[in-house]
Design a protein around this motif. Structure first.
Motif, mmCIF file in Angstrom:
data_model
loop_
_atom_site.group_PDB
_atom_site.id
_atom_site.type_symbol
_atom_site.label_atom_id
_atom_site.label_comp_id
_atom_site.label_asym_id
_atom_site.label_seq_id
_atom_site.Cartn_x
_atom_site.Cartn_y
_atom_site.Cartn_z
ATOM 1 N N CYS A 1 3.731 -2.395 8.244
ATOM 2 C CA CYS A 1 4.882 -3.008 8.904
ATOM 3 C C CYS A 1 4.918 -4.624 8.277
ATOM 4 O O CYS A 1 4.335 -5.545 8.760
ATOM 5 N N GLN A 2 6.297 -4.796 7.850
ATOM 6 C CA GLN A 2 6.616 -6.200 7.536
ATOM 7 C C GLN A 2 7.025 -7.114 8.781
ATOM 8 O O GLN A 2 6.671 -8.211 8.788
ATOM 9 N N ILE A 3 7.180 -6.478 9.749
ATOM 10 C CA ILE A 3 7.547 -7.089 11.235
ATOM 11 C C ILE A 3 6.400 -7.607 11.843
ATOM 12 O O ILE A 3 6.103 -8.741 12.215
ATOM 13 N N LEU A 4 5.257 -6.797 12.011
ATOM 14 C CA LEU A 4 3.875 -7.326 12.308
ATOM 15 C C LEU A 4 3.112 -8.270 11.469
ATOM 16 O O LEU A 4 2.621 -9.179 11.765
ATOM 17 N N ALA A 5 3.480 -7.993 9.988
ATOM 18 C CA ALA A 5 2.676 -8.959 9.128
ATOM 19 C C ALA A 5 3.408 -10.357 9.214
ATOM 20 O O ALA A 5 2.645 -11.313 8.994
ATOM 21 N N GLY B 1 0.741 -1.353 -0.124
ATOM 22 C CA GLY B 1 -0.123 -0.023 -0.240
ATOM 23 C C GLY B 1 0.706 1.103 -0.017
ATOM 24 O O GLY B 1 1.955 1.117 -0.182
ATOM 25 N N GLU B 2 0.095 2.526 0.158
ATOM 26 C CA GLU B 2 0.876 3.752 0.250
ATOM 27 C C GLU B 2 0.664 4.268 1.663
ATOM 28 O O GLU B 2 -0.071 3.694 2.476
ATOM 29 N N PRO B 3 1.611 5.183 1.773
ATOM 30 C CA PRO B 3 1.535 5.766 3.457
ATOM 31 C C PRO B 3 -0.002 6.432 3.368
ATOM 32 O O PRO B 3 -0.637 6.864 2.672
ATOM 33 N N PRO B 4 -0.514 6.167 4.696
ATOM 34 C CA PRO B 4 -2.069 6.620 5.035
ATOM 35 C C PRO B 4 -2.008 8.284 4.901
ATOM 36 O O PRO B 4 -1.074 8.883 4.783
ATOM 37 N N ASP B 5 -3.493 8.257 4.724
ATOM 38 C CA ASP B 5 -3.803 9.818 4.499
ATOM 39 C C ASP B 5 -3.270 10.692 5.897
ATOM 40 O O ASP B 5 -3.701 10.017 6.795
ATOM 41 N N PRO B 6 -2.665 11.804 5.756
ATOM 42 C CA PRO B 6 -2.170 12.618 6.902
ATOM 43 C C PRO B 6 -3.350 13.220 7.593
ATOM 44 O O PRO B 6 -3.336 13.543 8.690
ATOM 45 N N SER B 7 -4.622 13.180 6.842
ATOM 46 C CA SER B 7 -5.842 13.354 7.760
ATOM 47 C C SER B 7 -6.661 12.359 8.515
ATOM 48 O O SER B 7 -7.411 12.510 9.370
ATOM 49 N N ARG B 8 -6.065 11.131 8.519
ATOM 50 C CA ARG B 8 -6.465 10.132 9.170
ATOM 51 C C ARG B 8 -5.322 8.885 9.406
ATOM 52 O O ARG B 8 -5.221 7.973 8.906
ATOM 53 N N ILE B 9 -4.639 9.682 10.389
ATOM 54 C CA ILE B 9 -3.548 9.030 10.846
ATOM 55 C C ILE B 9 -3.807 7.522 11.865
ATOM 56 O O ILE B 9 -4.648 7.992 12.619
ATOM 57 N N PRO B 10 -3.570 6.623 11.613
ATOM 58 C CA PRO B 10 -3.851 5.393 12.365
ATOM 59 C C PRO B 10 -3.373 5.398 13.866
ATOM 60 O O PRO B 10 -2.505 6.098 14.218
ATOM 61 N N CYS C 1 1.335 2.595 16.510
ATOM 62 C CA CYS C 1 2.224 2.916 15.621
ATOM 63 C C CYS C 1 1.874 3.320 14.349
ATOM 64 O O CYS C 1 1.047 2.586 13.440
ATOM 65 N N ARG C 2 2.341 4.497 13.750
ATOM 66 C CA ARG C 2 1.519 4.993 12.460
ATOM 67 C C ARG C 2 2.207 4.171 11.321
ATOM 68 O O ARG C 2 1.467 4.179 10.204
ATOM 69 N N PHE C 3 3.117 3.185 11.509
ATOM 70 C CA PHE C 3 3.283 2.531 10.298
ATOM 71 C C PHE C 3 2.940 0.982 10.369
ATOM 72 O O PHE C 3 3.113 0.342 9.550
#
Length: 336
Positions: free
Chosen positions: A286-290, A268-277, A280-282
């Motif tokens: 994140c390949q470590i989480l996945a 995917g692409e970096p999230p929209d800066p108006s909807r920061i998750p 951790c924003r990454f």
């Protein structure tokens, strides 16, 4: 030159938000950044397009007032009034990535370099100042270039004219936004070597904004890796680029031609800066989480739900990552 013994430039708790379209949430382009640049230091600000690094750089130049936090230069808070900004911009100069777009095709090299002197009401020997700046930028003998136009120069020569236009005001800090991105590979090394020599000869500091970690390796003393409005890893360039701790930094490094192992392809692409998750924003990319590694380290829940602290602006190695913290190498406590 400044005689300050502390940082030359400091960003403290910097936030920059832009209004959303048609009532949408504000876009948090810079969402809490602390950053110091010491006298004579070159810092590389690295990240993908859209991560906020150019907005941060423009704010440090006084072009974009922050919505929160402040910028200080030589110990003085940046004043955004017209007269104060004019004085500040003499001390902090911008070098853009596209020299063709930076130079007026109808102006000679002499006029292009002299423009800053005229704006700031320089009262000395203008011709000597222009010649000195061109010479320091590697265009020698400088008189040979006075009456030439941008279209008569090579790409590397045009970038040297842009650099001369910055140097003529004798600044203390250069902000270079992708300074070699538009140049042929054969010329990039020459421009990077020039920037390093200017630091050594004149004591200049520099913030180099780039997506290219290879460029950071070749020019920077320190690197700050930015993702979705925040710096997520920072430290000495050798430490960060040889032993990266944040999964995002690891992914950026994995695609360099000289990298070992398989490249990490971020989804995917970096999230929209108006909807920061949240969390951790990454974490969504994140390949470590996945891969389940974060789960095995016992931090998968924290990655998804617990916000990380803003990294301090100093020179120490720091990383904002729950997984790195679990391994004893990062900041993973919940933000206050």
């Amino acid at each position: 030159m400044t005689t300050t013994t502390g940082p030359l430039l400091t960003a403290s708790g910097l936030h920059i938000a832009f209004p959303g379209r048609r009532g949408a949430a504000r876009a948090r382009a810079v969402d809490g950044v602390d950053l110091d640049i010491a006298p004579g230091e070159i810092v590389a600000l690295v990240g993908e397009s859209g991560c906020g690094k150019t907005t941060l750089a423009r704010s440090l130049l006084g072009l974009v007032p922050p919505t929160g936090g402040q910028v200080t230069f030589a110990g003085q808070a940046l004043d955004y009034s017209g007269r104060a900004l004019k004085s500040y911009r003499k001390r902090v100069q911008l070098i853009l990535q596209d020299p063709s777009g930076s130079l007026n095709p109808r102006h000679t090299v002499y006029d292009a370099v002299a423009e800053g002197l005229r704006i700031h009401g320089y009262r000395g020997d203008e011709q000597a100042a222009v010649a000195g700046a061109l010479s320091r930028a590697g265009l020698r003998p400088p008189e040979r270039f006075f009456l030439r136009y941008p279209h008569e120069l090579s790409g590397g020569q045009r970038q040297r004219v842009v650099i001369a236009g910055a140097l003529v005001l004798e600044p203390e800090l250069l902000v270079a936004d992708e300074p070699v991105a538009s140049l042929d590979a054969s010329v990039r090394g020459e421009i990077l070597a020039l920037l390093l020599s200017l630091r050594d000869e004149l004591g200049l500091s520099a913030l180099v904004v780039t997506h290219d970690l290879g460029l950071a390796w070749n020019i920077a003393d320190r690197v700050a890796v930015m993702y979705l409005g925040r710096i997520v890893e920072t430290g000495a360039v050798e430490q960060v680029l040889t032993a990266p701790q944040h999964p995002y930094t690891q992914a950026l490094l994995s695609v360099l031609p000289e990298a070992d192992g398989e490249p990490v392809v971020l989804t995917g692409e970096p999230p929209d800066p108006s909807r920061i998750p949240g969390g951790c924003r990454f974490h969504a990319r994140c390949q470590i989480l996945a891969s389940g590694e974060a789960e095995r380290a016992g931090v998968a829940g924290a990655c998804r739900t617990e916000e990380l602290p803003v990294l301090a602006g100093g020179s120490a190695e720091q990383v904002a990552c729950h997984w790195a913290a679990a391994r004893g190498k990062g900041a993973g406590r919940k933000a206050d």
